[in-house]
Design a protein around this motif. Sequence first.
Motif, mmCIF file in Angstrom:
data_model
loop_
_atom_site.group_PDB
_atom_site.id
_atom_site.type_symbol
_atom_site.label_atom_id
_atom_site.label_comp_id
_atom_site.label_asym_id
_atom_site.label_seq_id
_atom_site.Cartn_x
_atom_site.Cartn_y
_atom_site.Cartn_z
ATOM 1 N N TYR A 71 0.980 -1.139 -0.221
ATOM 2 C CA TYR A 71 0.439 0.080 0.033
ATOM 3 C C TYR A 71 0.735 1.478 -0.181
ATOM 4 O O TYR A 71 1.759 1.142 0.793
ATOM 5 C CB TYR A 71 -0.703 0.127 1.105
ATOM 6 N N ASP A 72 0.339 2.070 -0.948
ATOM 7 C CA ASP A 72 0.828 3.472 -0.823
ATOM 8 C C ASP A 72 2.457 3.413 -0.921
ATOM 9 O O ASP A 72 3.090 3.948 -0.359
ATOM 10 C CB ASP A 72 0.462 4.327 0.722
ATOM 11 N N LYS A 98 -4.328 0.518 -4.911
ATOM 12 C CA LYS A 98 -3.883 1.155 -3.193
ATOM 13 C C LYS A 98 -2.248 0.861 -3.489
ATOM 14 O O LYS A 98 -2.147 1.997 -2.514
ATOM 15 C CB LYS A 98 -4.768 -0.301 -2.518
ATOM 16 N N SER A 99 -1.768 0.950 -4.673
ATOM 17 C CA SER A 99 -0.445 1.282 -4.342
ATOM 18 C C SER A 99 0.748 1.987 -4.294
ATOM 19 O O SER A 99 0.990 2.740 -4.229
ATOM 20 C CB SER A 99 0.284 -0.453 -5.115
ATOM 21 N N PRO A 172 -5.697 1.172 3.985
ATOM 22 C CA PRO A 172 -5.131 -0.280 4.237
ATOM 23 C C PRO A 172 -5.728 -1.634 4.699
ATOM 24 O O PRO A 172 -5.716 -2.477 3.989
ATOM 25 C CB PRO A 172 -3.363 -0.302 4.223
#
Length: 175
Positions: A71-72, A98-99, A172
Amino acid sequence: LSRSTLIKDFLQKHGLLSSSSKLLDFGCNGGAFLAAINGKENGGFDVSEHYRPLVESLGAKFYSPNFLPPYDEFDVLTLIHVLEHLEQPPVMLAPGIKSLTNGGTVLVEVPNALSQPTDIYVLDHFHHFTSFTLERMLSRIQFEPIEPIAHLIKGELTGLFRHSRSPILDHPDRK
Protein backbone atom coordinates in the motif's frame (compact mmCIF):
# COMPACT_ATOMS: atom_id res chain seq x y z
CA LEU A 1 11.68 3.13 -31.59
CA SER A 2 9.90 0.50 -29.53
CA ARG A 3 6.68 1.17 -27.60
CA SER A 4 8.61 0.77 -24.33
CA THR A 5 11.22 3.33 -25.36
CA LEU A 6 8.60 5.84 -26.50
CA ILE A 7 6.69 5.50 -23.22
CA LYS A 8 9.89 5.71 -21.18
CA ASP A 9 10.87 8.92 -22.99
CA PHE A 10 7.36 10.32 -22.49
CA LEU A 11 7.51 9.66 -18.73
CA GLN A 12 11.00 11.15 -18.49
CA LYS A 13 9.87 14.26 -20.39
CA HIS A 14 7.15 14.72 -17.76
CA GLY A 15 9.61 14.23 -14.89
CA LEU A 16 7.98 10.97 -13.77
CA LEU A 17 11.00 8.68 -14.08
CA SER A 18 13.90 9.59 -11.85
CA SER A 19 16.35 7.74 -9.65
CA SER A 20 14.04 8.30 -6.68
CA SER A 21 10.70 7.40 -8.30
CA LYS A 22 9.12 3.97 -7.98
CA LEU A 23 6.98 2.55 -10.78
CA LEU A 24 4.58 -0.40 -10.89
CA ASP A 25 3.93 -1.82 -14.35
CA PHE A 26 0.45 -3.34 -14.00
CA GLY A 27 -0.06 -6.16 -16.49
CA CYS A 28 3.70 -6.42 -16.97
CA ASN A 29 3.76 -9.81 -18.73
CA GLY A 30 7.43 -10.69 -19.31
CA GLY A 31 8.67 -7.26 -18.26
CA ALA A 32 9.50 -5.57 -21.58
CA PHE A 33 8.72 -2.12 -20.18
CA LEU A 34 10.50 -2.85 -16.90
CA ALA A 35 13.61 -3.85 -18.89
CA ALA A 36 13.48 -0.51 -20.74
CA ILE A 37 13.33 1.58 -17.55
CA ASN A 38 15.86 -0.55 -15.67
CA GLY A 39 15.15 0.43 -12.07
CA LYS A 40 15.65 -1.78 -9.03
CA GLU A 41 12.87 -0.11 -7.02
CA ASN A 42 10.26 -0.83 -9.69
CA GLY A 43 7.76 -3.64 -9.74
CA GLY A 44 5.57 -5.59 -12.08
CA PHE A 45 2.08 -6.97 -11.46
CA ASP A 46 0.55 -9.76 -13.49
CA VAL A 47 -2.15 -12.36 -12.95
CA SER A 48 0.13 -15.11 -14.26
CA GLU A 49 2.90 -16.45 -12.02
CA HIS A 50 4.52 -17.64 -15.25
CA TYR A 51 6.14 -14.20 -15.59
CA ARG A 52 7.64 -14.07 -12.08
CA PRO A 53 11.11 -15.45 -13.03
CA LEU A 54 11.39 -13.13 -16.01
CA VAL A 55 10.46 -10.01 -14.04
CA GLU A 56 12.63 -10.92 -11.07
CA SER A 57 15.59 -11.61 -13.39
CA LEU A 58 15.36 -7.90 -14.32
CA GLY A 59 15.83 -6.97 -10.66
CA ALA A 60 12.22 -5.82 -10.29
CA LYS A 61 9.78 -7.08 -7.68
CA PHE A 62 6.93 -9.26 -8.96
CA TYR A 63 3.41 -8.96 -7.61
CA SER A 64 0.27 -10.98 -8.33
CA PRO A 65 -3.23 -11.49 -6.91
CA ASN A 66 -1.59 -13.87 -4.39
CA PHE A 67 1.24 -11.45 -3.51
CA LEU A 68 -0.15 -7.91 -3.61
CA PRO A 69 2.01 -4.82 -3.94
CA PRO A 70 2.47 -2.75 -0.77
CA TYR A 71 0.00 0.00 0.00
CA ASP A 72 1.16 3.57 -0.80
CA GLU A 73 4.46 2.40 -2.34
CA PHE A 74 4.62 3.53 -5.98
CA ASP A 75 4.72 7.01 -7.52
CA VAL A 76 3.75 5.86 -11.03
CA LEU A 77 1.40 3.13 -12.22
CA THR A 78 1.58 2.10 -15.89
CA LEU A 79 -1.30 0.39 -17.68
CA ILE A 80 0.16 -0.40 -21.08
CA HIS A 81 -2.48 -2.21 -23.13
CA VAL A 82 -4.20 -3.43 -19.98
CA LEU A 83 -7.36 -1.39 -19.48
CA GLU A 84 -9.11 -2.73 -22.57
CA HIS A 85 -8.68 -6.30 -21.24
CA LEU A 86 -10.30 -5.73 -17.84
CA GLU A 87 -13.93 -6.74 -17.52
CA GLN A 88 -14.38 -4.75 -14.29
CA PRO A 89 -11.60 -2.12 -14.22
CA PRO A 90 -12.28 -0.61 -10.76
CA VAL A 91 -12.21 -4.03 -9.10
CA MET A 92 -9.36 -5.49 -11.10
CA LEU A 93 -7.17 -2.38 -10.79
CA ALA A 94 -7.65 -2.12 -7.01
CA PRO A 95 -4.23 -3.62 -6.11
CA GLY A 96 -2.46 -1.16 -8.41
CA ILE A 97 -4.51 1.82 -7.30
CA LYS A 98 -3.92 1.05 -3.61
CA SER A 99 -0.18 0.75 -4.26
CA LEU A 100 -0.03 4.34 -5.55
CA THR A 101 1.12 7.12 -3.29
CA ASN A 102 -1.53 9.79 -2.72
CA GLY A 103 -1.53 11.97 -5.82
CA GLY A 104 0.35 9.28 -7.77
CA THR A 105 0.44 9.33 -11.55
CA VAL A 106 -1.06 6.77 -13.89
CA LEU A 107 0.01 6.33 -17.50
CA VAL A 108 -2.59 4.57 -19.65
CA GLU A 109 -1.90 3.28 -23.16
CA VAL A 110 -4.85 1.79 -25.10
CA PRO A 111 -5.84 1.25 -28.73
CA ASN A 112 -7.70 4.20 -30.27
CA ALA A 113 -11.04 2.85 -31.49
CA LEU A 114 -11.35 5.73 -33.98
CA SER A 115 -8.11 4.96 -35.80
CA GLN A 116 -8.10 1.19 -35.20
CA PRO A 117 -11.69 0.13 -35.87
CA THR A 118 -10.61 -3.52 -36.04
CA ASP A 119 -10.00 -3.27 -32.27
CA ILE A 120 -13.73 -3.94 -31.89
CA TYR A 121 -13.19 -7.48 -33.19
CA VAL A 122 -10.48 -8.40 -30.68
CA LEU A 123 -12.20 -11.02 -28.55
CA ASP A 124 -10.44 -10.32 -25.27
CA HIS A 125 -11.07 -6.55 -25.38
CA PHE A 126 -13.97 -5.71 -23.08
CA HIS A 127 -13.67 -1.96 -23.70
CA HIS A 128 -12.93 0.21 -26.72
CA PHE A 129 -11.70 3.76 -26.24
CA THR A 130 -11.78 7.20 -27.68
CA SER A 131 -10.21 10.08 -25.75
CA PHE A 132 -13.63 10.91 -24.32
CA THR A 133 -14.51 7.38 -23.17
CA LEU A 134 -11.03 6.85 -21.69
CA GLU A 135 -11.29 10.01 -19.59
CA ARG A 136 -14.85 9.15 -18.57
CA MET A 137 -13.94 5.64 -17.38
CA LEU A 138 -10.95 6.87 -15.40
CA SER A 139 -12.89 9.71 -13.81
CA ARG A 140 -15.27 7.08 -12.38
CA ILE A 141 -12.38 5.64 -10.39
CA GLN A 142 -11.12 9.03 -9.20
CA PHE A 143 -8.48 9.77 -11.83
CA GLU A 144 -8.15 13.27 -13.25
CA PRO A 145 -6.29 13.97 -16.51
CA ILE A 146 -3.03 15.85 -16.09
CA GLU A 147 -3.06 16.94 -19.72
CA PRO A 148 -5.00 16.18 -22.90
CA ILE A 149 -4.79 12.63 -24.24
CA ALA A 150 -1.73 12.24 -26.45
CA HIS A 151 -1.20 10.25 -29.64
CA LEU A 152 2.29 9.09 -28.75
CA ILE A 153 2.06 5.93 -30.84
CA LYS A 154 0.10 5.75 -34.08
CA GLY A 155 -3.34 4.22 -33.50
CA GLU A 156 -3.07 4.44 -29.73
CA LEU A 157 -4.10 6.81 -26.95
CA THR A 158 -1.70 7.79 -24.18
CA GLY A 159 -3.07 9.44 -21.07
CA LEU A 160 -1.49 10.79 -17.91
CA PHE A 161 -3.80 10.89 -14.92
CA ARG A 162 -3.46 11.79 -11.27
CA HIS A 163 -5.22 9.81 -8.59
CA SER A 164 -6.53 11.43 -5.46
CA ARG A 165 -7.26 8.79 -2.90
CA SER A 166 -9.93 9.15 -0.25
CA PRO A 167 -8.13 8.43 3.04
CA ILE A 168 -11.27 6.97 4.61
CA LEU A 169 -12.52 4.83 1.73
CA ASP A 170 -9.11 3.52 0.73
CA HIS A 171 -7.46 2.83 4.09
CA PRO A 172 -5.17 -0.26 3.93
CA ASP A 173 -7.18 -2.01 6.63
CA ARG A 174 -10.41 -1.61 4.66
CA LYS A 175 -11.39 -4.79 2.82
